[in-house]
Design an enzyme around this catalytic site. Structure first.
Site, PDB file in Angstrom:
ATOM      1  N   ILE A  27       0.813  -1.212   0.000  1.00  0.00           N
ATOM      2  CA  ILE A  27       0.000   0.000   0.000  1.00  0.00           C
ATOM      3  C   ILE A  27       0.848   1.266   0.000  1.00  0.00           C
ATOM      4  O   ILE A  27       0.310   2.373  -0.022  1.00  0.00           O
ATOM      5  CB  ILE A  27      -0.967   0.027   1.205  1.00  0.00           C
ATOM      6  CG1 ILE A  27      -0.215  -0.126   2.528  1.00  0.00           C
ATOM      7  CG2 ILE A  27      -2.018  -1.055   1.070  1.00  0.00           C
ATOM      8  CD1 ILE A  27      -1.108  -0.026   3.755  1.00  0.00           C
ATOM      9  N   GLY A  28       2.157   1.112  -0.012  1.00  0.00           N
ATOM     10  CA  GLY A  28       3.006   2.288  -0.084  1.00  0.00           C
ATOM     11  C   GLY A  28       4.476   1.940  -0.081  1.00  0.00           C
ATOM     12  O   GLY A  28       4.892   0.956   0.522  1.00  0.00           O
ATOM     13  N   GLY A  30       8.351   4.147   0.169  1.00  0.00           N
ATOM     14  CA  GLY A  30       8.944   5.457   0.394  1.00  0.00           C
ATOM     15  C   GLY A  30      10.357   5.338   0.890  1.00  0.00           C
ATOM     16  O   GLY A  30      10.973   4.273   0.835  1.00  0.00           O
ATOM     17  N   GLY A  31      10.869   6.478   1.391  1.00  0.00           N
ATOM     18  CA  GLY A  31      12.241   6.512   1.851  1.00  0.00           C
ATOM     19  C   GLY A  31      12.511   5.561   3.003  1.00  0.00           C
ATOM     20  O   GLY A  31      13.640   5.139   3.210  1.00  0.00           O
ATOM     21  N   MET A  32      11.469   5.218   3.761  1.00  0.00           N
ATOM     22  CA  MET A  32      11.675   4.353   4.922  1.00  0.00           C
ATOM     23  C   MET A  32      11.572   2.883   4.593  1.00  0.00           C
ATOM     24  O   MET A  32      12.018   2.046   5.354  1.00  0.00           O
ATOM     25  CB  MET A  32      10.650   4.691   5.999  1.00  0.00           C
ATOM     26  CG  MET A  32      10.927   6.004   6.678  1.00  0.00           C
ATOM     27  SD  MET A  32      10.052   6.061   8.233  1.00  0.00           S
ATOM     28  CE  MET A  32      10.724   4.594   9.000  1.00  0.00           C
ATOM     29  N   VAL A  35       5.333  -0.472   2.894  1.00  0.00           N
ATOM     30  CA  VAL A  35       4.206  -0.647   3.796  1.00  0.00           C
ATOM     31  C   VAL A  35       3.218  -1.607   3.150  1.00  0.00           C
ATOM     32  O   VAL A  35       2.857  -1.457   1.983  1.00  0.00           O
ATOM     33  CB  VAL A  35       3.496   0.690   4.101  1.00  0.00           C
ATOM     34  CG1 VAL A  35       2.396   0.478   5.142  1.00  0.00           C
ATOM     35  CG2 VAL A  35       4.498   1.724   4.588  1.00  0.00           C
ATOM     36  N   LYS A  50       4.913  -1.944   8.303  1.00  0.00           N
ATOM     37  CA  LYS A  50       5.992  -1.178   7.671  1.00  0.00           C
ATOM     38  C   LYS A  50       7.309  -1.908   7.887  1.00  0.00           C
ATOM     39  O   LYS A  50       7.715  -2.144   9.024  1.00  0.00           O
ATOM     40  CB  LYS A  50       6.060   0.225   8.263  1.00  0.00           C
ATOM     41  CG  LYS A  50       7.125   1.123   7.625  1.00  0.00           C
ATOM     42  CD  LYS A  50       7.244   2.432   8.377  1.00  0.00           C
ATOM     43  CE  LYS A  50       6.004   3.292   8.216  1.00  0.00           C
ATOM     44  NZ  LYS A  50       5.918   3.910   6.876  1.00  0.00           N
ATOM     45  N   ASP A 144       8.792  15.370  10.137  1.00  0.00           N
ATOM     46  CA  ASP A 144       8.718  15.202   8.682  1.00  0.00           C
ATOM     47  C   ASP A 144       7.254  15.218   8.239  1.00  0.00           C
ATOM     48  O   ASP A 144       6.825  14.379   7.460  1.00  0.00           O
ATOM     49  CB  ASP A 144       9.406  13.904   8.252  1.00  0.00           C
ATOM     50  CG  ASP A 144       9.620  13.835   6.732  1.00  0.00           C
ATOM     51  OD1 ASP A 144       9.782  14.903   6.108  1.00  0.00           O
ATOM     52  OD2 ASP A 144       9.609  12.719   6.181  1.00  0.00           O
TER      53      ASP A 144
END
Length: 289
Positions: A27-28, A30-32, A35, A50, A144
């Site tokens: 579902i996502g 990103g930089g981390m 997810v 995550k 952030d």
């Protein structure tokens, strides 16, 4: 995050992640890291899982920082903040599970709808401030805050995610996240003190509230060109942007709140998130912000 129940899709891999979670879909990213929507077999509910990932192995310091920041986030209990449930490690990768929010992030909403009505923008910002107020009372700053970290549930509830966790990747080189003076953030949404001193507190998050409100009222970021550090630093000598210069229909009272939040000096901003929420609520009820 518009997804169906766990019975409507097959797991992404055989077996259970960390002997507990059936991964349903991505579902996502990103930089981390990544997810997933996952089904918690132990509790019988959907969660957002995550998995912390980087371009290379994370140092022990970064791993410990991830755990510490996530533990801090668990201290926040509020309707407008995504709850953190579990911290763990699976096959050498750190992960956490959070409340699953069925809806979309503010970045996706703005990309589809563009300019929001002043009333809708103010209402969303009030909920953002409510979540931040609870976090700040728990001595947790977001650091952030940006549209991608603001979720809007299908029923309209606003939920903030990723409190303080971006700092866990300080030792990595992730696209979209930049380290300055030990602080990780997204240049387009970083407060002046993050750029110049690396100093972060509750007023840093209020600067981000001003950026979010500006973007909802105008339909574009306040600093649309500040995607690089050079462009971000250039705004330090400029006065706070006025949304009415871009969209004349923005109410003067809301424009004033935006400018106050976007003060270059933290001392020029409202004292806390509750003050911003009160100003917005006063305007929504027909008073003067």
């Amino acid at each position: 995050m518009n997804v169906g129940g766990p019975s409507e899709s097959r797991p992404l891999e055989k077996g259970l992640f960390a002997e507990r979670y059936a991964l349903r879909r991505v579902i996502g990213r990103g930089g981390m890291g990544t997810v997933y929507q996952a089904w918690d077999e132990l509790c019988g509910q959907s969660v957002a899982l995550k998995v912390l990932e980087a371009t290379g192995p994370l140092s022990p310091v970064a791993q410990e920082r991830f755990r510490r920041e996530a533990k801090l986030a668990r201290r926040i209990c509020h309707l407008n903040v995504a709850r953190v449930f579990e911290l763990g490690s699976h096959e050498g990768r750190s992960f956490l599970t959070m409340e699953f929010v069925e809806g979309e992030d503010l970045r996706t909403l703005l990309a589809r709808e563009g300019v929001l009505s002043p009333v809708r923008a103010a209402r969303l910002a009030v909920e953002v401030c409510s979540g931040l107020g609870a976090a700040h009372q728990a001595s947790v700053a977001h650091r952030d805050l940006k549209p991608a970290n603001v979720l809007v549930e299908r029923g309209g509830r606003v939920v903030l995610t990723d409190f303080g966790i971006a700092r866990a990747l300080e030792d990595s080189n992730e696209e979209g996240l930049t380290r300055i003076h030990g602080v990780v953030g997204t240049p387009q949404y970083m407060a002046p003190e993050q750029l110049t001193e690396g100093k972060v507190d509750a007023r840093t998050d209020l600067y981000a509230v001003g950026l979010l409100l500006f973007e909802m009222l105008v339909g574009q970021p306040a600093f649309a060109q500040a995607t690089s550090l050079k462009a971000a630093f250039e705004r330090l000598s400029a006065p706070p942007p006025d949304p009415r210069n871009h969209h004349r229909d923005v109410p003067p009272e809301l424009a004033r709140v935006v400018r106050q939040c976007l003060s270059v000096s933290p001392s020029g901003r409202p004292s806390d998130a509750r003050e911003v929420a009160r100003a917005l609520e006063t305007w929504l009820t027909g008073g003067s912000a």
